[in-house]
Design an enzyme around this catalytic site. Structure first.
Site, PDB file in Angstrom:
ATOM      1  N   LYS A  68      48.651  41.811  43.151  1.00  0.00           N
ATOM      2  CA  LYS A  68      47.914  41.457  41.937  1.00  0.00           C
ATOM      3  C   LYS A  68      48.276  40.036  41.470  1.00  0.00           C
ATOM      4  CE  LYS A  68      46.023  45.472  42.144  1.00  0.00           C
ATOM      5  NZ  LYS A  68      46.334  46.698  41.470  1.00  0.00           N
TER       6      LYS A  68
HETATM    7  C1  LIG Z   1      46.345  48.196  41.413  1.00  0.00           C
HETATM    8  C2  LIG Z   1      45.380  49.037  40.658  1.00  0.00           C
HETATM    9  C3  LIG Z   1      45.763  50.140  39.878  1.00  0.00           C
HETATM   10  C4  LIG Z   1      47.145  50.724  39.913  1.00  0.00           C
HETATM   11  O1  LIG Z   1      48.152  49.870  39.685  1.00  0.00           O
HETATM   12  P1  LIG Z   1      49.634  50.175  40.245  1.00  0.00           P
HETATM   13  O2  LIG Z   1      50.437  49.139  39.532  1.00  0.00           O
HETATM   14  O3  LIG Z   1      49.601  49.988  41.720  1.00  0.00           O
HETATM   15  O4  LIG Z   1      49.996  51.549  39.837  1.00  0.00           O
HETATM   16  C5  LIG Z   1      44.812  50.770  39.121  1.00  0.00           C
HETATM   17  N1  LIG Z   1      43.533  50.368  39.116  1.00  0.00           N
HETATM   18  C6  LIG Z   1      43.115  49.347  39.881  1.00  0.00           C
HETATM   19  C7  LIG Z   1      41.674  48.951  39.822  1.00  0.00           C
HETATM   20  C8  LIG Z   1      44.019  48.666  40.674  1.00  0.00           C
HETATM   21  O5  LIG Z   1      43.595  47.664  41.458  1.00  0.00           O
END
Ligand SMILES: *Cc1c(COP(=O)(O)O)cnc(C)c1O
Length: 403
Positions: free
Chosen positions: A202
């Protein structure tokens, strides 16, 4: 496989040499020396978990997105769970969301024993379509969870209007959209609650981690309690105040993000604008080059948003190629381009099929897009050469399989 050559030589999957020698991953963290130092400093401090870095990171983050409050969580998924819990979702309630997302967006509704209800996406952005969402509203609907797919903000004004009309909570899953803007407002300052993730692919990372931003003091307080067992103060506050007394007043979890992670988050946040700039630059270069290739459909951007470009998903037009997405994907991997697919629609997963039945055909936009999607690598550490390699590989593969 025939061995007809392309302008860029033979496909690697047909025995040619790949466009690049080493695999280029689709996403990757950027960790520099100052990030390492920030974590090491915290390791040597008095606080490993909830200490001064947590509040510092939350305040800096809230200020970055233009929200009054930010509450950190141990992951984006935990943050999502927090939002549906404090939104009051319980057994029998429903929340409407997009099938074109990571499973966690819908799973968090199930954690509350409530029901995720999918509605189809808009054909251009692949974001939850407000008109489709409205058709799914019942008297049991409590929340709508739009997802800013690939970093392109969802239609927040339309969802706010639905929320006002039907008394719903809007939870924006902005795990792709840190730094995006919608109609001049920054993502994180618009919805009742907005969720971010700090997974390494991210925009910024804390290893694992997440955040909820809100303008509502009461929701922020409830979120803080939820991530800390339902207890109404934290251990550090008690130590500072010289008291032993605390009360557990609701059922919560240990979803805390430790100081170690927040130190990394603070350091990463300082570089967020530069990273975002690079992501936008990569996306602009891809779009300029790839929109010229017959059969390649580049991501569409609406006039009222500035996307944050977590992903760069192209679509391959099945009418323009002799093979399907799977073969094009395999050929790109062969060229050492670490392509990916975002997403297998959530209702297609075996768990969802077993629990809710086979609903293939119910969400034609999401399902037909899924058949065509390929995510190209995009992350701030990519070099100009990496970008060129991706463009070359897509051109090579598209030429080979083009009709
Ligand atoms: C990455 C992601 C999540 C979950 O996040 P984590 O930190 O991996 O638990 C939820 N929704 C979307 C759209 C994501 O891309």
């Amino acid at each position: 496989m025939t061995s007809i050559s392309t302008a860029h030589g033979l496909l690697a999957i047909a025995g040619g040499s790949p466009v690049r020698a080493k695999v280029l991953r689709y996403g990757r963290q950027s960790i520099e020396e100052d990030d390492v130092q920030a974590v090491v400093e915290t390791l040597r401090s008095d606080w490993l978990t909830t200490g001064p870095r947590v509040a510092e990171f939350e305040e800096a983050f809230a200020s970055y997105v233009g929200a009054k409050y930010a509450v950190s969580f141990s992951s984006g998924t935990a943050a999502l769970h927090g939002t549906v819990s404090v939104a009051g979702l319980l057994s029998g309630d429903e929340a409407i969301t997009s099938p074109m997302t990571f499973a966690a967006t819908a799973n968090c509704v199930l954690y509350q024993n409530a029901t995720p209800v999918f509605a189809d996406v808009a054909p251009d952005t692949l974001n939850l379509d407000p008109a489709q969402a409205e058709l799914k509203i019942t008297r049991r609907t409590k929340a709508i969870i739009p997802v800013d797919y690939a970093g392109h903000p969802a239609e927040m004004e339309a969802f706010s209007a639905l929320a006002a009309k039907h008394g719903l909570v809007i939870i924006e899953d902005a795990c792709h959209a840190l730094g995006a803007a919608y109609r001049g407002r920054k993502t994180g300052s618009i919805a009742d609650m907005t969720v971010f993730s700090f997974h390494p692919v991210k925009h910024l990372t804390t290893g694992e981690g997440g955040m909820v931003t809100t303008q509502d003091a009461e929701l922020a307080e409830k979120l803080r309690r939820f991530r800390n067992h339902g207890i109404n103060s934290d251990a550090r506050k008690r130590q500072l105040e010289g008291t032993w007394h605390y009360e557990m007043i609701s059922l919560g979890f240990n979803y805390r993000l430790p100081d170690l992670a927040c130190a990394l988050g603070l350091s990463q946040l300082k570089k967020q604008n530069a990273s975002l700039f690079r992501r936008r630059q990569i996306a602009a270069r891809y779009t300029a080059a790839l929109q010229e290739i017959p059969g390649v459909i580049v991501p569409q951007v609406r006039a009222d948003v500035v996307p944050a470009w977590h992903l760069y998903p192209i679509r391959v037009d099945p009418l323009r190629f002799t093979v399907g997405r799977a073969e094009i994907f395999r050929a790109l991997r062969g060229e050492n381009i670490g392509v990916n697919v975002h997403y297998i629609p959530v209702h297609f997963h075996p768990y969802y099929r077993d629990r809710f039945g086979d609903r293939g055909g119910e969400f034609p936009m999401a399902e037909s897009a899924y058949e065509q999607l390929i995510s190209l690598p995009i992350f701030p550490g990519m070099t100009d050469e990496d970008i060129e390699d991706v463009v070359t590989a897509v051109s090579k593969v598209a030429e080979f399989f083009g009709r």
